[in-house]
Design a protein around this motif. Structure first.
Motif, PDB file in Angstrom:
ATOM      1  N   THR A   1       0.853  -1.191   0.000  1.00  0.00           N
ATOM      2  CA  THR A   1       0.000   0.000   0.000  1.00  0.00           C
ATOM      3  C   THR A   1       0.885   1.236   0.000  1.00  0.00           C
ATOM      4  O   THR A   1       1.796   1.351   0.828  1.00  0.00           O
ATOM      5  CB  THR A   1      -0.913   0.010   1.234  1.00  0.00           C
ATOM      6  OG1 THR A   1      -1.735  -1.157   1.225  1.00  0.00           O
ATOM      7  CG2 THR A   1      -1.798   1.248   1.236  1.00  0.00           C
ATOM      8  N   ASN A   2       0.610   2.160  -0.939  1.00  0.00           N
ATOM      9  CA  ASN A   2       1.506   3.302  -1.107  1.00  0.00           C
ATOM     10  C   ASN A   2       0.726   4.600  -1.305  1.00  0.00           C
ATOM     11  O   ASN A   2      -0.188   4.662  -2.132  1.00  0.00           O
ATOM     12  CB  ASN A   2       2.413   3.078  -2.320  1.00  0.00           C
ATOM     13  CG  ASN A   2       3.155   1.756  -2.259  1.00  0.00           C
ATOM     14  OD1 ASN A   2       4.219   1.662  -1.681  1.00  0.00           O
ATOM     15  ND2 ASN A   2       2.555   0.712  -2.847  1.00  0.00           N
ATOM     16  N   ILE A   3       1.102   5.611  -0.540  1.00  0.00           N
ATOM     17  CA  ILE A   3       0.570   6.956  -0.737  1.00  0.00           C
ATOM     18  C   ILE A   3       1.746   7.832  -1.125  1.00  0.00           C
ATOM     19  O   ILE A   3       2.763   7.908  -0.399  1.00  0.00           O
ATOM     20  CB  ILE A   3      -0.110   7.502   0.548  1.00  0.00           C
ATOM     21  CG1 ILE A   3      -1.351   6.669   0.883  1.00  0.00           C
ATOM     22  CG2 ILE A   3      -0.517   8.948   0.348  1.00  0.00           C
ATOM     23  CD1 ILE A   3      -1.080   5.482   1.755  1.00  0.00           C
ATOM     24  N   TYR A   4       1.637   8.463  -2.297  1.00  0.00           N
ATOM     25  CA  TYR A   4       2.774   9.199  -2.855  1.00  0.00           C
ATOM     26  C   TYR A   4       2.346  10.632  -3.165  1.00  0.00           C
ATOM     27  O   TYR A   4       1.317  10.869  -3.804  1.00  0.00           O
ATOM     28  CB  TYR A   4       3.254   8.504  -4.133  1.00  0.00           C
ATOM     29  CG  TYR A   4       4.559   9.019  -4.676  1.00  0.00           C
ATOM     30  CD1 TYR A   4       5.774   8.531  -4.209  1.00  0.00           C
ATOM     31  CD2 TYR A   4       4.580   9.994  -5.676  1.00  0.00           C
ATOM     32  CE1 TYR A   4       6.974   8.997  -4.713  1.00  0.00           C
ATOM     33  CE2 TYR A   4       5.776  10.471  -6.182  1.00  0.00           C
ATOM     34  CZ  TYR A   4       6.975   9.964  -5.703  1.00  0.00           C
ATOM     35  OH  TYR A   4       8.167  10.429  -6.194  1.00  0.00           O
ATOM     36  N   ASN A   5       3.122  11.604  -2.707  1.00  0.00           N
ATOM     37  CA  ASN A   5       2.828  13.014  -2.923  1.00  0.00           C
ATOM     38  C   ASN A   5       3.572  13.546  -4.150  1.00  0.00           C
ATOM     39  O   ASN A   5       4.774  13.308  -4.301  1.00  0.00           O
ATOM     40  CB  ASN A   5       3.237  13.848  -1.704  1.00  0.00           C
ATOM     41  CG  ASN A   5       2.542  13.408  -0.434  1.00  0.00           C
ATOM     42  OD1 ASN A   5       1.403  12.955  -0.466  1.00  0.00           O
ATOM     43  ND2 ASN A   5       3.230  13.529   0.697  1.00  0.00           N
ATOM     44  N   ASP A   6       2.829  14.275  -4.998  1.00  0.00           N
ATOM     45  CA  ASP A   6       3.486  14.852  -6.170  1.00  0.00           C
ATOM     46  C   ASP A   6       2.654  16.020  -6.692  1.00  0.00           C
ATOM     47  O   ASP A   6       1.551  16.287  -6.204  1.00  0.00           O
ATOM     48  CB  ASP A   6       3.676  13.796  -7.274  1.00  0.00           C
ATOM     49  CG  ASP A   6       4.966  14.020  -8.062  1.00  0.00           C
ATOM     50  OD1 ASP A   6       5.276  15.190  -8.371  1.00  0.00           O
ATOM     51  OD2 ASP A   6       5.648  13.028  -8.379  1.00  0.00           O
ATOM     52  N   GLU A   7       3.188  16.701  -7.716  1.00  0.00           N
ATOM     53  CA  GLU A   7       2.512  17.873  -8.274  1.00  0.00           C
ATOM     54  C   GLU A   7       1.218  17.492  -8.989  1.00  0.00           C
ATOM     55  O   GLU A   7       0.215  18.201  -8.919  1.00  0.00           O
ATOM     56  CB  GLU A   7       3.441  18.598  -9.249  1.00  0.00           C
ATOM     57  CG  GLU A   7       4.686  19.165  -8.605  1.00  0.00           C
ATOM     58  CD  GLU A   7       5.635  19.769  -9.609  1.00  0.00           C
ATOM     59  OE1 GLU A   7       5.298  19.754 -10.815  1.00  0.00           O
ATOM     60  OE2 GLU A   7       6.706  20.254  -9.213  1.00  0.00           O
ATOM     61  N   THR A   8       1.254  16.397  -9.726  1.00  0.00           N
ATOM     62  CA  THR A   8       0.073  15.906 -10.439  1.00  0.00           C
ATOM     63  C   THR A   8      -0.012  14.400 -10.262  1.00  0.00           C
ATOM     64  O   THR A   8       0.972  13.744  -9.894  1.00  0.00           O
ATOM     65  CB  THR A   8       0.144  16.208 -11.952  1.00  0.00           C
ATOM     66  OG1 THR A   8       1.217  15.450 -12.539  1.00  0.00           O
ATOM     67  CG2 THR A   8       0.354  17.697 -12.214  1.00  0.00           C
ATOM     68  N   VAL A   9      -1.188  13.854 -10.522  1.00  0.00           N
ATOM     69  CA  VAL A   9      -1.369  12.408 -10.430  1.00  0.00           C
ATOM     70  C   VAL A   9      -0.467  11.702 -11.440  1.00  0.00           C
ATOM     71  O   VAL A   9       0.166  10.691 -11.129  1.00  0.00           O
ATOM     72  CB  VAL A   9      -2.846  12.032 -10.655  1.00  0.00           C
ATOM     73  CG1 VAL A   9      -3.011  10.517 -10.714  1.00  0.00           C
ATOM     74  CG2 VAL A   9      -3.715  12.615  -9.563  1.00  0.00           C
ATOM     75  N   GLU A  10      -0.424  12.240 -12.652  1.00  0.00           N
ATOM     76  CA  GLU A  10       0.395  11.630 -13.699  1.00  0.00           C
ATOM     77  C   GLU A  10       1.859  11.542 -13.283  1.00  0.00           C
ATOM     78  O   GLU A  10       2.491  10.482 -13.385  1.00  0.00           O
ATOM     79  CB  GLU A  10       0.269  12.431 -14.987  1.00  0.00           C
ATOM     80  CG  GLU A  10       1.109  11.874 -16.131  1.00  0.00           C
ATOM     81  CD  GLU A  10       1.026  12.728 -17.370  1.00  0.00           C
ATOM     82  OE1 GLU A  10       1.884  12.551 -18.248  1.00  0.00           O
ATOM     83  OE2 GLU A  10       0.115  13.568 -17.476  1.00  0.00           O
TER      84      GLU A  10
END
Length: 273
Positions: free
Chosen positions: A214-223
């Protein structure tokens, strides 16, 4: 899987898709159907006027000659292959073939120069990915050994994605692959790690599959999040869900651009919601 469909325009990109499909056919003992669509203003030769017949027959013979070259390739040895040439609008013809021949998986090659509009046969591929009821595996490069060990399944983990997850699980089981469940956090659609994990846990409840992370990843956009996470874990395959009316993989309140397929160096498989 019992039947795999590969639409081909006899390009290098299409051949890359055929090579992968051949490996899948050998591994799962299924039939490979190669389809070339003649996008002429005819429904079938039998309905043409005499003036149309010479052109239709010429392109038909040319396609069968090209198929002879394809069928002689070593990578198709020991594979049950059926070649088909049909007169149809390209995307419509592919979807109709899926219905009439009970296809389980479509494998397509991608030029990948500027998104799905440049995939394989132009905007037709975008329509196929968007409307196909069957999973579509998009291949961008040559794979001498197509093996899936690390499989990213990116989702918003809403209930309407549950059926696509079940399809992803079947694929993972067939390859003995690990699924990396991925939720991408963006500034405009942020969830705490705790709430995101609860959402994912509720989403997979009742699914008898244990080989996952299970992974939650933060970034500028989903892509960008999907691409960056997939790079970090060196994923072999990226899986996304598609909404037929809205385009590819709408996550959270934003949409995942068709450019995902273009930018991803890795194979991408889409599942229809």
């Amino acid at each position: 899987m019992k039947k795999i469909l590969v639409p081909t325009d006899f390009s290098t990109e299409a051949e890359n898709a055929i090579k992968v499909a051949a490996q899948l056919s050998k591994k799962h003992n299924c039939e490979l159907i190669l389809l070339h669509m003649l996008d002429l203003p005819l429904s079938s030769i039998g309905e043409n006027t005499p003036s149309e017949l010479p052109e239709a027959l010429y392109f038909m013979k040319l396609a069968h000659k090209q198929f002879e070259d394809v069928m002689s390739k070593d990578y198709l040895s020991d594979v049950t292959v059926t070649e088909m040439v049909d007169f149809h609008d390209i995307s419509t013809g592919i979807l109709e073939t899926c219905k009439t021949h009970d296809i389980d998986l479509i494998v397509m090659g991608s030029h990948g120069s500027s998104g799905l509009k440049e995939m394989f046969i132009g905007s037709n591929a975008e329509k196929i990915v968007r409307t196909s009821e069957k999973p579509v595996l998009v291949i961008k490069n040559e794979h001498d050994n197509f093996n899936i060990e690390e499989f990213v399944f990116a989702s918003d983990f809403e209930n309407d994605n549950k059926e696509t997850y079940k399809q992803a699980v079947k694929l993972a089981e067939a390859f003995n692959a690990k699924i990396h469940l991925l939720m991408v956090n963006t500034v405009s659609n942020f969830k705490t790690t705790a709430s995101a994990k609860v959402k994912i846990s509720e989403f997979i409840e009742g699914t008898n599959f244990t080989n996952f992370t299970t992974n939650i990843y933060n970034d500028e956009t989903v892509e960008k999040g999907i691409l960056n996470f997939s790079h970090i874990i060196d994923a072999d395959l990226i899986g996304i869900s598609t909404h037929g009316r809205q385009g590819i993989a709408h996550f959270l309140n934003g949409s995942l651009s068709e450019d995902l397929v273009n930018h991803a160096k890795r194979p991408v498989i889409t599942f229809k919601i």
